[in-house]
Write an enzyme that holds these catalytic residues in place. Structure first.
Site, mmCIF file in Angstrom:
data_model
loop_
_atom_site.group_PDB
_atom_site.id
_atom_site.type_symbol
_atom_site.label_atom_id
_atom_site.label_comp_id
_atom_site.label_asym_id
_atom_site.label_seq_id
_atom_site.Cartn_x
_atom_site.Cartn_y
_atom_site.Cartn_z
ATOM 1 N N GLU A 160 -4.941 3.963 -1.291
ATOM 2 C CA GLU A 160 -6.009 4.590 -0.512
ATOM 3 C C GLU A 160 -7.388 3.957 -0.756
ATOM 4 O OE1 GLU A 160 -5.725 8.843 -0.969
ATOM 5 O OE2 GLU A 160 -3.759 8.898 0.006
ATOM 6 N N GLU A 279 3.090 8.007 1.205
ATOM 7 C CA GLU A 279 2.828 9.392 0.812
ATOM 8 C C GLU A 279 2.799 10.237 2.074
ATOM 9 O OE1 GLU A 279 -0.675 10.298 -1.433
ATOM 10 O OE2 GLU A 279 -0.448 8.570 -2.764
#
Length: 505
Positions: A160, A279
Site C-alpha cells: 500500500e 488483501e
C-alpha cells in the site's frame, strides 16, 4: 416467493480462486504456537496454496544486520528465524507469497513507523543495499529449498504505497520497485514479481502511472496486485474499543475488479497479466465486530461467488486473529480479521471458505444468493443471505425450488448451515458474559458452538430429476452436497431401523 430454477445438464467452468492465497499478520507471528495451530486448522479444511505476510525484512525476523570492523560497515544476513518460519509453512502445505517489506532498522532513511509493532515505512537509505538484501535472501532460499520450488513463490514489492504505509513519493516507490524487480530477476528470470499493492485510494491514477512507468522503462512486471475493502469511513464512538462502519454492497468489490481489468486492458503489455487481490475483507479495521459475525460469512460468500471471473486470487485478510497491528488482541472476540479467533475458535466466515473449497468445477447456476456447481460425481450448492440488520426494513427468507438432473438413482443430501445459533460463537460468548480470557471449560463450549448444523436425508430421482427446497434465512450461509449412494442395506441380514426408530431402512 419461491424461485424455481431448472438447472441445466451442462454448465461452464466455475472460476473459483477462493483458496489460492490467504493473508496473515507480520511474518514474525509464525514463531508463535497459536498462529501455527490456526494455520494447521485452515489447511486441514480449506487447503490454501499460498500465504502472504507483512514484515519479511522487519527486525523481529532478524535478517538484516550491520557490524563495524576497522571503520568499515559489514552487512550480516541472519536466516535463523526465516528458515524456521518457511519450514513451518511448507510443512503445513502452504507456500509463501512473499511481500518485500518493511524497512530494516539498519536500512531506514527515517523514523516513520506504523502499527503497534512499529514497521518502518521509509525508503531505504541505500537502494543498492536493499537490492543486495533481496538477492542474498532469495539465493539463500534457493539453496535451502531448491530452485524449482522457490521459483513458484510470487514476490510483491511493498504494501500500500499509495497511503501511509510508504513515507516516500510515488516516484520513490517506482524507484524501489525498479531496484527490487531487477534484483529478483537477477536471481532467476522465472521468479514472478509484481505490484503496486495499492489500496482503494486514487486507484486509477496509481495503476496507470505504474503501468506507464514499467512499460516506458521496460521493467519486469509479471502480475498486478491491489487491495479491496468494502467498508465506508469508520463511525467513531467515544470511549469505545470497537470501530464500526456502514458497508457498501459486496458487488462493489466485483465492480472494482472489473474496473481494474478495464484499466489493464488499455495496455497491451499489461492486459493479459494475472490480477492478484493480495488483501480483501469487509472492514479494513481489526477492531470491527463485523468480522466475527454470521453476516460477514454470508456477505463474503457473495464476493467469492463471482470474484474469480476477474481476479486470479483474492486473499482474505487474514486467516488468524493472532494479529497485532492495533496492539495485542484484548479478548477472544474483538473484531479481528481472522477466520479463526483466539483459542482456536472457528468464526462463521471460516465456513464460507471451507464451503467454496468444496465447490464443483462446473458452474450450472448463479444469482445473488445461490450457486449450483457440479463435479462428475456430485453436486455442491452454496447459498447465502446477507442483510444489514441496522436497516429498518426486515429481510425475508430466500427460498428456492431447484430441479437438478439426476446423477444416480439414489443420493445422499447433506446440508450444513451457518447462522442463528449455529456456528455462531460470538453469540455464545455474549451469552457467557463476554469473558476477556477463557478457562478450559469455556474454550470447549465455544469451540463446540462454532460448528455448523448438519442434517442429511435420502434423495431419490423422479423422472430423472431431483427436486430440492432450499430456504436461506437472513444472515445465514448453507452448503448442500448431493452425493451418490451405493446402498449396501441388502447385505445386512435382518437390519431394520423401523424396529426402534420408525425410520426408512
Amino acid at each position: 416467493m419461491v424461485i424455481e430454477v431448472k438447472v441445466p445438464q451442462k454448465g461452464s467452468l466455475f472460476k473459483n480462486n477462493s483458496n489460492v492465497c490467504v493473508g496473515s499478520g507480520r511474518m514474525g507471528l509464525a514463531l508463535q504456537k497459536e498462529y501455527m495451530d490456526h494455520l494447521k486448522i485452515v489447511q486441514e479444511k480449506i487447503h490454501f496454496r499460498y500465504i502472504r505476510c507483512h514484515g519479511l525484512f522487519c527486525d523481529d525476523v532478524g535478517i538484516y544486520r550491520e557490524y563495524s570492523n576497522d571503520n568499515q560497515t559489514i552487512p550480516f544476513y541472519n536466516f535463523t528465524y526465516l528458515d524456521r518460519i518457511i519450514d513451518g509453512f511448507l510443512e503445513s502445505g502452504i507456500r509463501p507469497f512473499l511481500e518485500l517489506g518493511f524497512m530494516p532498522e539498519k536500512l531506514k532513511s527515517g523514523d516513520r513507523t506504523v502499527f503497534y509493532w512499529k514497521a518502518n515505512v521509509t525508503p531505504p537509505s541505500s537502494y543498492e543495499k536493499w537490492a543486495k538484501l533481496i538477492s542474498v535472501t532469495l539465493n539463500h532460499l534457493i539453496e535451502r529449498y531448491g530452485r524449482e520450488e522457490v521459483i513458484t513463490w510470487p514476490i510483491e514489492v511493498w504494501n500500500e504505497p499509495n497511503i501511509g504505509f510508504w513515507a516516500g513519493t510515488m516516484a520513490e516507490y517506482f524507484k524501489l520497485y525498479e531496484y527490487s524487480a531487477k534484483a529478483v530477476k537477477e536471481v532467476d528470470q522465472r521468479i514472478q514479481v509484481g505490484g503496486p499493492a495499492i489500496c482503494g485510494v486514487n486507484t486509477e491514477y496509481w495503476l496507470r502511472s505504474f503501468f506507464e512507468h514499467c512499460i516506458k522503462n521496460k521493467l519486469p512486471l509479471d502480475f498486478v496486485t491491489r487491495h479491496c475493502y468494502t467498508a465506508n469511513r469508520p463511525i467513531m464512538q467515544p470511549c469505545s474499543e470497537f470501530i464500526y462502519h456502514t458497508l457498501e454492497e459486496p458487488t462493489n468489490m466485483i465492480r472494482e475488479l472489473k474496473e481494474t481489468r478495464e484499466i489493464m486492458s488499455d495496455y497491451p503489455e499489461i492486459a493479459h497479466l494475472p490480477l492478484h487481490i493480495t488483501e480483501f475483507n469487509s472492514s479494513y479495521v481489526p477492531r470491527c465486530p463485523v468480522h466475527d459475525t454470521t453476516f460477514n460469512a454470508a456477505y463474503i460468500a457473495r464476493i467469492l461467488s463471482e470474484a474469480g471471473e476477474y481476479a486470479d486470487s483474492y486473499s482474505y485478510w487474514t486467516f488468524s486473529d493472532v494479529f497485532e497491528e492495533m496492539d495485542v488482541p484484548p479478548s477472544v472476540f474483538h473484531g479481528g480479521f481472522g477466520l479463526i479467533a483466539l483459542n482456536s475458535i472457528k468464526k462463521p466466515t471460516f465456513y464460507t471458505f471451507e464451503f467454496f473449497s468444496k465447490a464443483g468445477k462446473e458452474l450450472l447456476y448463479r444469482d445473488e444468493n445461490i450457486i449450483v456447481t457440479k463435479d462428475s460425481d456430485k453436486y455442491v450448492i452454496i447459498g447465502w443471505h446477507w442483510h444489514d440488520v441496522r436497516e429498518k426494513l426486515p429481510a425475508q427468507e430466500k427460498k428456492y425450488r431447484l430441479l437438478l438432473p439426476s446423477i444416480a438413482p439414489q443420493v445422499l443430501l447433506i446440508k450444513r448451515e451457518v447462522g442463528g445459533s449455529h456456528a455462531n460463537p460470538l453469540q455464545t460468548w455474549s451469552n457467557m458474559g463476554k469473558p476477556r480470557t477463557l478457562n478450559k471449560g469455556q474454550r470447549e463450549i465455544l469451540r463446540a458452538s462454532a460448528e455448523p448444523l448438519q442434517t442429511d436425508k435420502k434423495l431419490y430421482q423422479n423422472n430423472g430429476i431431483y427436486e430440492i427446497e432450499v430456504s436461506i434465512p437472513c444472515n445465514h450461509l448453507c452448503m448442500l452436497e448431493i452425493i451418490p449412494v451405493n446402498d449396501m442395506t441388502k447385505n445386512y441380514l435382518g437390519f431394520d431401523l423401523r424396529e426402534f426408530y420408525g425410520l426408512d431402512s
